[in-house]
Design an enzyme around this catalytic site. Structure first.
Site, PDB file in Angstrom:
ATOM      1  CD  GLU A  47      -2.841  -1.176   2.407  1.00 20.37           C
ATOM      2  OE1 GLU A  47      -2.492  -0.483   3.388  1.00 20.37           O
ATOM      3  OE2 GLU A  47      -3.827  -1.937   2.422  1.00 20.37           O
TER       4      GLU A  47
ATOM      5  CB  SER B  20      17.135  -7.570 -10.532  1.00 18.40           C
ATOM      6  OG  SER B  20      16.605  -6.675  -9.583  1.00 18.40           O
TER       7      SER B  20
ATOM      8  CG  HIS C 261       6.143 -10.809 -10.954  1.00 11.56           C
ATOM      9  ND1 HIS C 261       6.789 -11.987 -10.656  1.00 11.56           N
ATOM     10  CD2 HIS C 261       7.128  -9.914 -11.229  1.00 11.56           C
ATOM     11  CE1 HIS C 261       8.092 -11.821 -10.756  1.00 11.56           C
ATOM     12  NE2 HIS C 261       8.336 -10.570 -11.095  1.00 11.56           N
ATOM     13  CB  SER C 262       6.438  -6.749  -8.818  1.00  4.96           C
ATOM     14  OG  SER C 262       6.299  -6.193 -10.116  1.00  4.96           O
TER      15      SER C 262
END
Length: 494
Positions: free
Chosen positions: A171, A257, A386-387
């Site tokens: 959030e 990443s 996923h993100s």
């Protein structure tokens, strides 16, 4: 084909007579709720390395369909048991003259007159080890590691903490307070239960959906917030994007990443532990998408050849961002790949915290005592997007997401078991959630107000003495900022 089936029947008959622990033919549906109606003891069913079986039509594992499999199970808890079966397979060769063979590197290879091709996959899917049914009750006959009330409560509390941290930080990103976030929703059991089964001395090389390991090892919520907000208290000095945690103190190698690059690195770490005769192992994580990278295959082969004490944990959650597993591979998931490289493997219900804990506990013990790699495929589902850069409703049905969120929720399942043991109550639940929420709101405020790292950290920690070109770049950047201050963040100290 008749000759091959005759061989299979002969092997089955011989195993039933000679090999201890053979469980016969069982019925098991491990994807639907009927799993609880067909209980079986599936603990420690590690597929031994280097055994070839008859294969038939390939299958793609579905999420909402009924698959009833019939299988013959052998629980391998030692290399001796595995080698016994390998010997049976190699010597019982359709009554052919076994003297017609060649001593080839790796072992004797028998010649046969028939032309045989190995089938592409096995019609009998590898079973999934499970301890708790969907109602949080122990499945009759389950073989699992016993948990004390203290450890069980800590596992559950950490699962709730991780779940709530994901919600609040997600959030915060949506409010524009941090740039990126990625949740572990639906995979809390894999995170926390695997961490609980390990030693603090075990080295972790994560992918990016394993913050629960850090949480279990004592990484504070404030430290998570510092990293996500990239302030001066972030151990990465603000140079990594959010959720790329790392902690030398907790033996948690910093997340990067690029997918699957940590896997061969983990083998190197593990081999160094082996050389130093350390009583610990390396544990590395990846998703199903990571197994489509070349580094996954290189790592498994590297680990098998060096016999490195490393545990590979694959979170098979069905989706590599928007790519479904049916578009990634035709094999029976990930677990079967271990055998191809000579690695002992197991498939476990990743939404069953007790099963995950037991499987990882056994895998760790095996990796250290036998000095060998182990592959664990944890079947789960990525309930969240996923993100924050993804909208998963664009490529998968909302009903599917809701099914796994409600019917297969790993946190709710484990809570039922903890409550049934008298270790938890509604009052404790309210106190826990209230405390965590208060902490989260507080740490975000602190992290947000904490000063950013100074500009010099963009150029430090690479060279002992910065080369001229790097010094020139820093000089040019500072000159540009002074000339156009309105175009650069005012909260970054120069």
């Amino acid at each position: 084909m008749p000759v091959w089936f005759a061989k299979s029947r002969a092997i089955s008959h011989h195993l039933n007579r000679k090999v201890m622990g053979f469980m016969g033919i069982l019925h098991q549906n491990f994807w639907t709720s009927s799993c609880s109606r067909h209980p079986s003891s599936l603990s420690s069913i590690f597929i031994p390395a280097g055994i070839h079986e008859d294969h038939s039509t390939p299958h793609v594992f579905p999420f909402n369909s009924s698959i009833t499999t019939r299988f013959s199970l052998q629980r391998f808890k030692s290399t001796k048991a595995a080698s016994q079966l390998e010997q049976l397979y190699s010597t019982d060769d359709d009554d052919h003259d076994t003297s017609q063979a060649i001593d080839f590197p790796g072992g004797k290879v028998t010649y046969i007159p028939e032309m045989r091709f190995l089938s592409e996959s096995n019609g009998k899917r590898v079973p999934c080890y499970r301890v708790l049914d969907d109602n949080g009750e122990i499945i009759t006959g389950s073989d699992y590691e016993q948990l004390s009330g203290e450890v069980a409560v800590k596992i559950y509390s950490n699962m709730v903490s991780l779940q709530m941290m994901d919600t609040v930080f997600y959030e915060a990103q949506r409010q524009g307070r941090i740039s990126f976030y990625l949740t572990s929703t639906g995979e809390e059991a894999i995170n926390i239960a695997s961490a609980a089964a390990l030693s603090a001395d075990d080295i972790i090389l994560p992918q990016y959906r394993e913050p629960g390991i850090l949480l279990w090892r004592g990484f504070t919520i404030q430290e998570f917030a510092n990293q996500c907000f990239g302030n001066k208290d972030d151990y990465g000095k603000g140079r990594q994007m959010p959720i790329h945690y790392g902690s030398k103190k907790h033996n948690f190698v910093t997340i990067s990443s690029p997918i699957a690059t940590q896997l061969p690195q983990a083998v190197g770490f593990a081999y160094s532990l082996k050389m130093d005769k350390k009583d610990s192992c390396v544990v590395t994580y990846t998703g199903d998408g990571g197994t489509s990278e070349g580094d996954f295959h290189a790592a498994l082969n590297f680990a098998a050849v060096t016999e490195a004490p490393v545990v590979f944990i694959c979170r098979n959650n069905g989706w590599a961002i928007s790519t479904h597993i049916s578009e990634q591979f035709r094999s029976d998931g990930i677990v079967v790949r271990g055998r191809a490289y000579g690695i002992r493997s197991i498939r476990v219900d990743g939404n069953d915290a007790l099963a995950v804990y037991s499987a990882i506990h056994a895998a760790r013990e095996m990796a250290i005592s036998k000095q060998r790699p182990v592959l664990v495929e944890a079947i789960s589902y990525r309930v969240g997007h996923h993100s924050t850069s993804d909208d998963s409703t664009k490529y998968r049905p909302v009903d599917e997401i809701d099914y796994w969120k409600k019917e297969r929720n790993p946190v709710n399942r484990f809570r039922k078991w903890v409550e049934r043991n008298g270790w938890w109550s509604e009052e404790k639940e309210s106190e826990l959630r209230s405390s965590i929420k208060k902490q989260l709101l507080q740490v975000i405020q602190v992290a947000e107000k904490t000063e950013k790292p100074p500009l010099k950290y963009l150029f430090s920690d690479v060279y002992d003495i910065p080369p001229p070109n790097l010094c020139e770049q820093e000089k040019q950047l500072r000159e540009t900022i002074y000339a156009h201050p309105q175009d650069y963040p005012s909260d970054v100290p120069l």
